[in-house]
Design a protein around this motif. Structure first.
Motif, mmCIF file in Angstrom:
data_model
loop_
_atom_site.group_PDB
_atom_site.id
_atom_site.type_symbol
_atom_site.label_atom_id
_atom_site.label_comp_id
_atom_site.label_asym_id
_atom_site.label_seq_id
_atom_site.Cartn_x
_atom_site.Cartn_y
_atom_site.Cartn_z
ATOM 1 N N VAL A 261 0.841 -1.199 0.000
ATOM 2 C CA VAL A 261 0.000 0.000 0.000
ATOM 3 C C VAL A 261 0.877 1.250 0.000
ATOM 4 N N TYR A 262 0.297 2.360 -0.452
ATOM 5 C CA TYR A 262 1.028 3.627 -0.422
ATOM 6 C C TYR A 262 0.111 4.717 0.120
ATOM 7 N N ASP A 263 0.725 5.793 0.601
ATOM 8 C CA ASP A 263 -0.038 6.936 1.104
ATOM 9 C C ASP A 263 -0.004 8.100 0.120
ATOM 10 N N ASP A 264 1.169 8.421 -0.419
ATOM 11 C CA ASP A 264 1.297 9.553 -1.335
ATOM 12 C C ASP A 264 2.254 9.224 -2.478
ATOM 13 N N VAL A 265 1.974 9.797 -3.629
ATOM 14 C CA VAL A 265 2.907 9.763 -4.756
ATOM 15 C C VAL A 265 3.819 10.973 -4.600
ATOM 16 N N LEU A 266 5.121 10.726 -4.580
ATOM 17 C CA LEU A 266 6.083 11.815 -4.429
ATOM 18 C C LEU A 266 6.583 12.322 -5.778
ATOM 19 N N GLU A 267 6.855 11.392 -6.706
ATOM 20 C CA GLU A 267 7.307 11.771 -8.045
ATOM 21 C C GLU A 267 7.343 10.532 -8.921
ATOM 22 N N TYR A 268 7.458 10.763 -10.205
ATOM 23 C CA TYR A 268 7.683 9.689 -11.185
ATOM 24 C C TYR A 268 9.119 9.828 -11.646
ATOM 25 N N ARG A 269 9.811 8.699 -11.785
ATOM 26 C CA ARG A 269 11.234 8.710 -12.146
ATOM 27 C C ARG A 269 11.480 7.892 -13.400
ATOM 28 N N VAL A 270 12.403 8.405 -14.191
ATOM 29 C CA VAL A 270 12.883 7.649 -15.344
ATOM 30 C C VAL A 270 14.397 7.530 -15.184
ATOM 31 N N TRP A 271 14.852 6.297 -15.023
ATOM 32 C CA TRP A 271 16.285 6.034 -14.911
ATOM 33 C C TRP A 271 16.874 5.881 -16.308
ATOM 34 N N VAL A 272 18.039 6.488 -16.501
ATOM 35 C CA VAL A 272 18.729 6.465 -17.792
ATOM 36 C C VAL A 272 20.111 5.847 -17.579
ATOM 37 N N HIS A 273 20.489 4.949 -18.500
ATOM 38 C CA HIS A 273 21.767 4.234 -18.418
ATOM 39 C C HIS A 273 22.582 4.530 -19.680
ATOM 40 N N PRO A 274 23.272 5.680 -19.716
ATOM 41 C CA PRO A 274 23.972 6.101 -20.937
ATOM 42 C C PRO A 274 25.290 5.380 -21.195
ATOM 43 N N GLY A 275 25.747 4.555 -20.251
ATOM 44 C CA GLY A 275 27.026 3.870 -20.428
ATOM 45 C C GLY A 275 28.057 4.394 -19.451
ATOM 46 N N GLY A 276 27.806 5.529 -18.867
ATOM 47 C CA GLY A 276 28.668 6.059 -17.805
ATOM 48 C C GLY A 276 27.874 6.010 -16.516
ATOM 49 N N ASP A 277 27.805 7.137 -15.849
ATOM 50 C CA ASP A 277 27.021 7.206 -14.617
ATOM 51 C C ASP A 277 25.530 7.187 -14.932
ATOM 52 N N ASP A 278 24.800 6.303 -14.260
ATOM 53 C CA ASP A 278 23.345 6.263 -14.404
ATOM 54 C C ASP A 278 22.758 7.481 -13.699
ATOM 55 N N TYR A 279 21.629 7.942 -14.180
ATOM 56 C CA TYR A 279 20.946 9.076 -13.545
ATOM 57 C C TYR A 279 19.457 8.918 -13.774
ATOM 58 N N TYR A 280 18.673 9.730 -13.082
ATOM 59 C CA TYR A 280 17.234 9.724 -13.303
ATOM 60 C C TYR A 280 16.738 11.155 -13.456
ATOM 61 N N ARG A 281 15.607 11.267 -14.096
ATOM 62 C CA ARG A 281 14.880 12.542 -14.177
ATOM 63 C C ARG A 281 13.564 12.341 -13.455
ATOM 64 N N ALA A 282 13.135 13.364 -12.727
ATOM 65 C CA ALA A 282 11.913 13.282 -11.938
ATOM 66 C C ALA A 282 10.825 14.164 -12.535
ATOM 67 N N PHE A 283 9.569 13.698 -12.424
ATOM 68 C CA PHE A 283 8.421 14.381 -13.013
ATOM 69 C C PHE A 283 7.239 14.361 -12.050
ATOM 70 N N SER A 284 6.345 15.307 -12.221
ATOM 71 C CA SER A 284 5.142 15.402 -11.383
ATOM 72 C C SER A 284 4.041 14.456 -11.825
ATOM 73 N N THR A 285 4.031 14.114 -13.104
ATOM 74 C CA THR A 285 2.972 13.246 -13.624
ATOM 75 C C THR A 285 3.571 12.066 -14.383
ATOM 76 N N TYR A 286 2.799 11.010 -14.438
ATOM 77 C CA TYR A 286 3.212 9.825 -15.184
ATOM 78 C C TYR A 286 3.402 10.156 -16.661
ATOM 79 N N GLU A 287 2.483 10.933 -17.215
ATOM 80 C CA GLU A 287 2.537 11.225 -18.654
ATOM 81 C C GLU A 287 3.819 11.949 -19.052
ATOM 82 N N GLU A 288 4.271 12.889 -18.210
ATOM 83 C CA GLU A 288 5.537 13.580 -18.491
ATOM 84 C C GLU A 288 6.698 12.579 -18.479
#
Length: 163
Positions: free
Chosen positions: A57-84
């Motif tokens: 179960v969850y109480d709140d959605v904090l953010e949506y994340r997309v992890w990117v693996h470019p071949g060097g350091d992995d990183y993520y971008r955060a968004f307010s909505t799933y669609e973004e």
């Protein structure tokens, strides 16, 4: 009499302005197939390393994340909505599908199969987005879940709660 008419006119005019303002505020909220982030100003400011999955179960959605693996350091971008997040994921090379970062004020721990424990205390975890459906915690969600999952079938087709 003129004074009363003017006051009534001003009152109606003020009310109309307030209603328009409220309608504009509501329409500026993004619409989404999934819950939007609970606090837009905190999106992207949560720790990168969190728990992963579990809890039921969850109480709140904090953010949506997309992890990117470019071949060097992995990183993520955060968004307010799933669609973004989904759009970014589709347009970015070596990006994963979006995940959702949720806050669990209470959750269910299953330390071994079929043994459920109600845990109270804040925890932040990444989930698959589809886990959001039907998982918002209500006042009796956890107690009902544990009660339902700990029923033991008896001979004769009835059920009995485990102790």
């Amino acid at each position: 009499m003129k004074m009363i008419k003017r006051l009534m006119f001003l009152s109606i005019a003020c009310l109309a302005v307030m209603l328009c303002s409220c309608a504009q505020e509501q329409s500026s909220q993004p619409s989404s197939a999934y819950p939007v982030a609970v606090n837009f100003s905190k999106v992207g400011k949560y720790p990168a390393l969190t728990k992963s999955g579990a809890g039921y179960v969850y109480d709140d959605v904090l953010e949506y994340r997309v992890w990117v693996h470019p071949g060097g350091d992995d990183y993520y971008r955060a968004f307010s909505t799933y669609e973004e997040a989904k759009r970014f994921s589709e347009q970015t090379e070596k990006a994963e599908e979006p995940l959702v970062l949720v806050l669990q004020r209470e959750h269910i721990n299953e330390q071994e199969p079929g043994k459920f424990v109600h845990v109270k205390g804040d925890r932040i975890t990444e989930w698959k987005v589809e886990w959001l459906s039907g998982s918002k915690r209500g006042p009796d969600t956890i107690a009902n879940f544990i009660r339902e999952k700990t029923k033991i079938p008896q001979s004769g087709g009835g059920t009995q709660s485990a102790r």
